[in-house]
Design a protein around this motif. Structure first.
Motif, PDB file in Angstrom:
ATOM      1  N   ILE A  28       0.837  -1.199   0.000  1.00  0.00           N
ATOM      2  CA  ILE A  28       0.000   0.000   0.000  1.00  0.00           C
ATOM      3  C   ILE A  28       0.876   1.255   0.000  1.00  0.00           C
ATOM      4  N   GLN A  29       1.969   1.221   0.785  1.00  0.00           N
ATOM      5  CA  GLN A  29       2.849   2.380   0.899  1.00  0.00           C
ATOM      6  C   GLN A  29       3.687   2.604  -0.357  1.00  0.00           C
ATOM      7  N   TYR A  30       3.843   1.564  -1.186  1.00  0.00           N
ATOM      8  CA  TYR A  30       4.717   1.661  -2.349  1.00  0.00           C
ATOM      9  C   TYR A  30       3.949   1.799  -3.660  1.00  0.00           C
ATOM     10  N   GLN A  31       2.706   2.192  -3.575  1.00  0.00           N
ATOM     11  CA  GLN A  31       1.952   2.421  -4.801  1.00  0.00           C
ATOM     12  C   GLN A  31       2.528   3.613  -5.559  1.00  0.00           C
ATOM     13  N   ARG A  32       2.532   3.496  -6.870  1.00  0.00           N
ATOM     14  CA  ARG A  32       3.102   4.546  -7.698  1.00  0.00           C
ATOM     15  C   ARG A  32       2.116   5.706  -7.835  1.00  0.00           C
ATOM     16  N   GLY A  33       2.598   6.912  -7.649  1.00  0.00           N
ATOM     17  CA  GLY A  33       1.778   8.102  -7.831  1.00  0.00           C
ATOM     18  C   GLY A  33       2.285   8.929  -8.997  1.00  0.00           C
ATOM     19  N   VAL A  34       1.901  10.192  -9.036  1.00  0.00           N
ATOM     20  CA  VAL A  34       2.367  11.119 -10.069  1.00  0.00           C
ATOM     21  C   VAL A  34       3.524  11.923  -9.490  1.00  0.00           C
ATOM     22  N   SER A  35       4.693  11.773 -10.069  1.00  0.00           N
ATOM     23  CA  SER A  35       5.866  12.483  -9.569  1.00  0.00           C
ATOM     24  C   SER A  35       5.796  13.957  -9.934  1.00  0.00           C
ATOM     25  N   MET A  36       6.586  14.774  -9.259  1.00  0.00           N
ATOM     26  CA  MET A  36       6.620  16.202  -9.563  1.00  0.00           C
ATOM     27  C   MET A  36       7.073  16.473 -10.996  1.00  0.00           C
ATOM     28  N   PRO A  37       8.163  15.832 -11.491  1.00  0.00           N
ATOM     29  CA  PRO A  37       8.530  16.049 -12.897  1.00  0.00           C
ATOM     30  C   PRO A  37       7.429  15.643 -13.868  1.00  0.00           C
ATOM     31  N   GLU A  38       6.729  14.539 -13.560  1.00  0.00           N
ATOM     32  CA  GLU A  38       5.648  14.100 -14.431  1.00  0.00           C
ATOM     33  C   GLU A  38       4.508  15.111 -14.430  1.00  0.00           C
ATOM     34  N   PHE A  39       4.198  15.673 -13.248  1.00  0.00           N
ATOM     35  CA  PHE A  39       3.140  16.678 -13.178  1.00  0.00           C
ATOM     36  C   PHE A  39       3.489  17.893 -14.027  1.00  0.00           C
ATOM     37  N   PHE A  40       4.715  18.399 -13.892  1.00  0.00           N
ATOM     38  CA  PHE A  40       5.097  19.595 -14.648  1.00  0.00           C
ATOM     39  C   PHE A  40       5.208  19.324 -16.146  1.00  0.00           C
ATOM     40  N   SER A  41       5.495  18.072 -16.520  1.00  0.00           N
ATOM     41  CA  SER A  41       5.531  17.756 -17.945  1.00  0.00           C
ATOM     42  C   SER A  41       4.132  17.777 -18.545  1.00  0.00           C
TER      43      SER A  41
ATOM     44  N   GLN B 146      -1.753  14.989  -3.267  1.00  0.00           N
ATOM     45  CA  GLN B 146      -0.649  14.036  -3.248  1.00  0.00           C
ATOM     46  C   GLN B 146      -0.050  13.830  -1.863  1.00  0.00           C
ATOM     47  N   THR B 147      -0.200  14.805  -0.980  1.00  0.00           N
ATOM     48  CA  THR B 147       0.423  14.677   0.333  1.00  0.00           C
ATOM     49  C   THR B 147      -0.413  13.817   1.267  1.00  0.00           C
ATOM     50  N   LYS B 148       0.261  12.976   2.048  1.00  0.00           N
ATOM     51  CA  LYS B 148      -0.419  12.131   3.020  1.00  0.00           C
ATOM     52  C   LYS B 148      -0.408  12.755   4.410  1.00  0.00           C
ATOM     53  N   THR B 149       0.425  13.765   4.591  1.00  0.00           N
ATOM     54  CA  THR B 149       0.587  14.372   5.910  1.00  0.00           C
ATOM     55  C   THR B 149      -0.249  15.626   6.093  1.00  0.00           C
ATOM     56  N   GLY B 150      -1.070  15.969   5.119  1.00  0.00           N
ATOM     57  CA  GLY B 150      -1.860  17.186   5.229  1.00  0.00           C
ATOM     58  C   GLY B 150      -1.038  18.393   4.798  1.00  0.00           C
ATOM     59  N   LEU B 151      -1.723  19.458   4.437  1.00  0.00           N
ATOM     60  CA  LEU B 151      -1.040  20.655   3.941  1.00  0.00           C
ATOM     61  C   LEU B 151      -1.757  21.884   4.479  1.00  0.00           C
ATOM     62  N   SER B 152      -1.058  22.664   5.285  1.00  0.00           N
ATOM     63  CA  SER B 152      -1.644  23.877   5.834  1.00  0.00           C
ATOM     64  C   SER B 152      -1.623  24.986   4.793  1.00  0.00           C
TER      65      SER B 152
ATOM     66  N   ASN C 213      -7.823   0.423   8.528  1.00  0.00           N
ATOM     67  CA  ASN C 213      -6.790   0.749   9.502  1.00  0.00           C
ATOM     68  C   ASN C 213      -5.734   1.666   8.902  1.00  0.00           C
ATOM     69  N   THR C 214      -5.423   1.482   7.613  1.00  0.00           N
ATOM     70  CA  THR C 214      -4.472   2.370   6.941  1.00  0.00           C
ATOM     71  C   THR C 214      -5.020   3.785   6.842  1.00  0.00           C
ATOM     72  N   VAL C 215      -6.308   3.903   6.503  1.00  0.00           N
ATOM     73  CA  VAL C 215      -6.936   5.225   6.397  1.00  0.00           C
ATOM     74  C   VAL C 215      -6.941   5.938   7.747  1.00  0.00           C
TER      75      VAL C 215
ATOM     76  N   THR D  78      -1.989  11.029  10.867  1.00  0.00           N
ATOM     77  CA  THR D  78      -0.806  11.704  10.318  1.00  0.00           C
ATOM     78  C   THR D  78      -1.174  13.035   9.679  1.00  0.00           C
ATOM     79  N   MET D  79      -2.291  13.066   8.955  1.00  0.00           N
ATOM     80  CA  MET D  79      -2.701  14.284   8.257  1.00  0.00           C
ATOM     81  C   MET D  79      -3.036  15.402   9.231  1.00  0.00           C
ATOM     82  N   ILE D  80      -3.799  15.075  10.289  1.00  0.00           N
ATOM     83  CA  ILE D  80      -4.179  16.100  11.263  1.00  0.00           C
ATOM     84  C   ILE D  80      -2.948  16.635  11.983  1.00  0.00           C
ATOM     85  N   ASN D  81      -2.060  15.750  12.400  1.00  0.00           N
ATOM     86  CA  ASN D  81      -0.843  16.186  13.083  1.00  0.00           C
ATOM     87  C   ASN D  81       0.087  16.952  12.156  1.00  0.00           C
TER      88      ASN D  81
END
Length: 262
Positions: A6-19, A97-103, A241-243, A249-252
């Motif tokens: 679950i933690q190693y799923q491929r996402g959209v990288s920053m270079p890929e997003f800007f391309s 894309q962030t799992k830790t939340g973004l203020s 349980n992962t969610v 993590t996101m709230i903290n």
């Protein structure tokens, strides 16, 4: 130790997003494809013939038949803004894309805007996601669990504490076990009446539900399979349980001094 795939799923990288969305023209083309997959149509007369007027952020689509003008962003969260599409698209990418939340403060630094602008962009995007989520029902294989969110204040402790809000966490997966959609909803309590109301508002009829042995789920949800009471002993609740862990993590990560318990 086995790999947590679950933690190693491929996402959209920053270079890929800007391309894909690094320029205003790319963002405009992507937005037009999403809004008008069959080609643009005049909202007044439905004609497909149009030409562009204005320039830059003020470009408008003017109908050749009735001369009605519309914009690419009308009716969206980006309407009535002087910010370029690249700013909005980057904000969408960073928030999703962030799992830790973004203020708003962290978003301000990434976008290069004022804190007020970052806050408004953040609020509009979160509101749009919440509105879209409320319209969708979970279907297929659904994992459901109960949890509590609450602050550390003096008073009664434990699950019955008035300082804590009961929430239902539900995750829909496909036949391969991949996560498709998540719902987290506050409920009045873990009673048959409250869970019945939640199920009617969030579950499609006939979906296959997995949960632990909490009695209110069995009495309120059809086609439910109950496991044992300890979540670690219910492999079917791995995604739930992962969610819950990601929620913590996101709230903290967003609210540095926010204290709560689950």
């Amino acid at each position: 130790m086995p790999m947590n795939r679950i933690q190693y799923q491929r996402g959209v990288s920053m270079p890929e997003f800007f391309s894909r969305c690094g320029t205003e023209a790319q963002c405009a083309a992507a937005l037009a494809a999403l809004r008008w997959p069959q080609g643009s149509r005049c909202p007044r007369c439905a004609s497909a013939e149009h030409y562009l007027v204005g320039h830059g952020a003020r470009t408008l689509y003017q109908c050749q038949e009735c001369r009605h003008q519309t914009s690419l962003t009308v009716g969206s969260v980006m309407e009535c803004t002087n910010r370029p599409l690249t700013t909005w698209f980057l904000a969408i990418y960073l928030i999703t894309q962030t799992k830790t939340g973004l203020s708003a403060l962290a978003l301000m630094r990434q976008l290069g805007t004022s804190c007020r602008t970052a806050w408004v962009v953040h609020q509009k995007l979160m509101k749009a996601m919440a509105s879209r989520d409320s319209e969708q029902h979970l279907s297929g294989l659904v994992q459901v669990d109960d949890a509590y969110l609450g602050g550390e204040r003096p008073g009664v402790g434990g699950r019955g504490s008035p300082n804590k809000v009961p929430i239902v966490v539900a995750v829909a997966t496909n036949d391969q076990g991949h996560l498709m959609r998540v719902k987290l909803n506050a409920v009045a309590g873990f009673t048959g009446e409250a869970i019945t109301a939640w199920a009617r508002a969030n579950l499609m009829p006939g979906c296959d539900v997995r949960s632990d042995s909490l009695g209110c789920f069995a009495g309120a949800i059809d086609n439910i399979v109950l496991g044992c009471r300890l979540p670690r002993e219910v492999p079917q609740l791995q995604w739930v349980n992962t969610v819950l862990g990601n929620l913590n993590t996101m709230i903290n990560g967003t609210h540095k001094s926010f204290k709560f318990g689950m």
